[in-house]
Design a protein around this motif. Structure first.
Motif, short mmCIF file in Angstrom:
data_model
loop_
_atom_site.label_atom_id
_atom_site.label_comp_id
_atom_site.label_asym_id
_atom_site.label_seq_id
_atom_site.Cartn_x
_atom_site.Cartn_y
_atom_site.Cartn_z
N ASP A 69 0.83 -1.19 0.00
CA ASP A 69 0.00 0.00 0.00
C ASP A 69 0.87 1.25 0.00
O ASP A 69 1.82 1.36 0.78
CB ASP A 69 -0.90 -0.03 1.25
N GLU A 70 0.53 2.16 -0.89
CA GLU A 70 1.37 3.35 -1.05
C GLU A 70 1.43 4.18 0.23
O GLU A 70 2.49 4.70 0.60
CB GLU A 70 0.81 4.21 -2.19
N GLU A 71 0.28 4.26 0.92
CA GLU A 71 0.22 5.04 2.17
C GLU A 71 1.14 4.42 3.22
O GLU A 71 1.86 5.11 3.92
CB GLU A 71 -1.21 5.06 2.71
N VAL A 72 1.07 3.10 3.31
CA VAL A 72 1.89 2.38 4.30
C VAL A 72 3.37 2.60 4.00
O VAL A 72 4.17 2.90 4.89
CB VAL A 72 1.56 0.85 4.26
N LEU A 73 3.70 2.47 2.73
CA LEU A 73 5.08 2.64 2.31
C LEU A 73 5.59 4.04 2.65
O LEU A 73 6.71 4.21 3.16
CB LEU A 73 5.17 2.39 0.80
#
Lengths: 221, 240
Positions: free
Chosen positions: B168-172
């Motif tokens: 997930d981009e947000e997590v990254l």
């Protein structure tokens, strides 16, 4: 940007925008060199790795042809990129010198320094085992020719190791790396006239050393 | 044209550095001067010999090892070099020293020390406590990263099972920021932890930049994890 912490340019963009469309966002081998250099100047190691990958073979090849020893050439390769990284902020593409030429300059100086340092420690030319371990020429299948070539190569190595460092560098760049006189002058911060003088002297020394082989049979032009 | 100049021009001609007008001057001199004509033939033969014996290929080298050394040099650590070849007298000196140490050891063992009735207890090394509350945050960060890294570490190219690595981009984004902040905090207090965070930084950048769009990206990231021994280091460091 916080003090003491270099945050890559692309990361600032990543953290501040949702859908980055900027070419800086992607660091891969397709990224153009100037963009990589700009990122590396900001302290981005991944971008510097891309630069390293793009130039390592050329730098190593030059150092090896000059020093004629793998371990010394590896040291020069390492020194060249460490020096380049620290001096990256001084590199200005608008000054007319392309990055490759700029890096060559660093490699040339590092190689000459390495040779001078090694000469201070040990004035002997290459060890016979080192000569024997060098990659063999194309026609080594004939034992007679192979033995003769080994002998000639030892003479070439001895002749080259007796040349002063700058003379040897001029010869290496012209003869083995196919640099033009003008490019050599640029790499050595010298004049074309001075480069020519070094080249003439180097060739004359080699001619003296190799005269006996060329006056024998077998090397008719 | 004087012979000395001709001698130099012969070399330049062989390197293709002579202009047409100079070439014509040289050849007209060579036609008249036997000495220079002989010199020209000799120079050509020497060049032929040089080309004949020169090894065509430059040997291969370990680029990753060199890159590691470059990184160490950039970070201000002493860049490791190959060990210098010791000369004969150094070997002799080292050998003599070794023999002396052995003799002294035997002497001390036999005459100077009395046999010890009890085995000597080895005191356990005391691990210094964590400098402050940053440690739990560091351990939690490693735990957050572990599943993502394990996914990449177990990636098999061309796997038919259809398992696709997605992050997930947000997590990254959160992990990258967390990594930067931790590195900033630990860089002086714990260089080993900061080194690990450096490696993680590189890997996270690879994931961010290459993502899963490029078919070779997961393999490259897997190799990077393996080369740096990141999972092993994480296991060790989280317990310190």
């Amino acid at each position: 940007m916080g003090t003491g912490c270099v945050v890559p340019l692309y990361l600032i963009k990543l953290l501040s925008t949702k859908a980055p469309a900027d070419p800086f966002f992607c660091i891969d081998t397709t990224m153009d060199e100037q963009a990589c250099i700009r990122l590396a100047q900001e302290g981005d190691r991944a971008a510097f790795r891309v630069i390293f990958d793009g130039h390592r073979q050329r730098v190593f090849s030059l150092a090896y042809r000059y020093l004629r020893n793998q371990a010394d050439a590896e040291d020069v390769l390492q020194d060249t990129f460490i020096k380049a990284y620290h001096a990256l902020s001084l590199y200005r593409p608008d000054k007319g010198l392309n990055f490759s030429a700029w890096l060559t300059k660093i490699c040339v100086n590092a190689s000459i320094d390495a040779l001078r340092k090694n000469r201070g420690k040990n004035l002997q030319p290459l060890e016979p085992e080192e000569v024997a371990n060098m990659p063999a020429p194309s026609h080594s299948s004939d034992p007679e020719i192979s033995t003769r070539n080994k002998e000639i190569r030892e003479h070439v190595d001895r002749a080259l190791s007796n040349l002063p460092p700058r003379q040897r560098m001029v010869f290496t760049l012209r003869h083995y790396q196919d640099f033009s006189i003008r490019e050599i002058a640029e790499s050595l911060d010298s004049t074309e006239g001075s480069v020519k003088k070094h080249l003439f002297r180097a060739v004359e020394s080699l001619k003296k050393r190799l005269r006996r082989f060329v006056t024998e049979d077998g090397y008719e032009v | 044209m004087k012979c000395k100049e001709a001698k130099n021009l012969i070399i330049l001609e062989l390197y293709g550095e002579l202009e047409e007008s100079e070439k014509a001057r040289l050849h007209s001199h060579l036609e008249q001067c036997r000495d220079c004509s002989g010199e020209s033939a000799l120079t050509k033969k020497v060049f032929a010999v040089l080309d004949e014996v020169e090894p065509a290929a430059v040997p291969s080298t370990d680029w990753d090892r060199t890159w590691d050394r470059v990184q160490a040099g950039i970070a201000g650590l002493p860049a490791r070099r190959r060990p210098e070849r010791a000369s004969g007298w150094r070997w002799a000196f080292a050998g003599t020293g070794l023999v002396l140490v052995l003799v002294a050891g035997i002497f001390i063992g036999r005459y100077a020390l009395s046999p010890s009735p009890e085995p000597i207890a080895v005191s356990a090394a005391v691990v210094a406590p964590a400098p402050n509350g940053i440690r739990p945050a560091f351990a939690a960060h490693l735990e957050d990263l572990k599943p993502i890294l394990l996914d990449y570490a177990h990636y098999v190219p061309g796997e038919k099972s259809g398992r696709k690595i997605s992050v997930d981009e947000e997590v990254l984004r959160g992990l990258i920021l967390q990594n930067i902040l931790l590195k900033r905090k630990l860089v002086e207090k714990d260089p080993a932890a900061a080194d690990l965070l450096d490696d993680l930084d590189l890997i996270l950048k690879e994931i961010t930049n290459r993502g899963t769009q490029n078919s070779q990206a997961p393999a490259r990231i897997r190799d990077l994890i393996e080369q740096r021994g990141v999972l092993f280091k994480m296991e060790i460091m989280k317990n310190l």
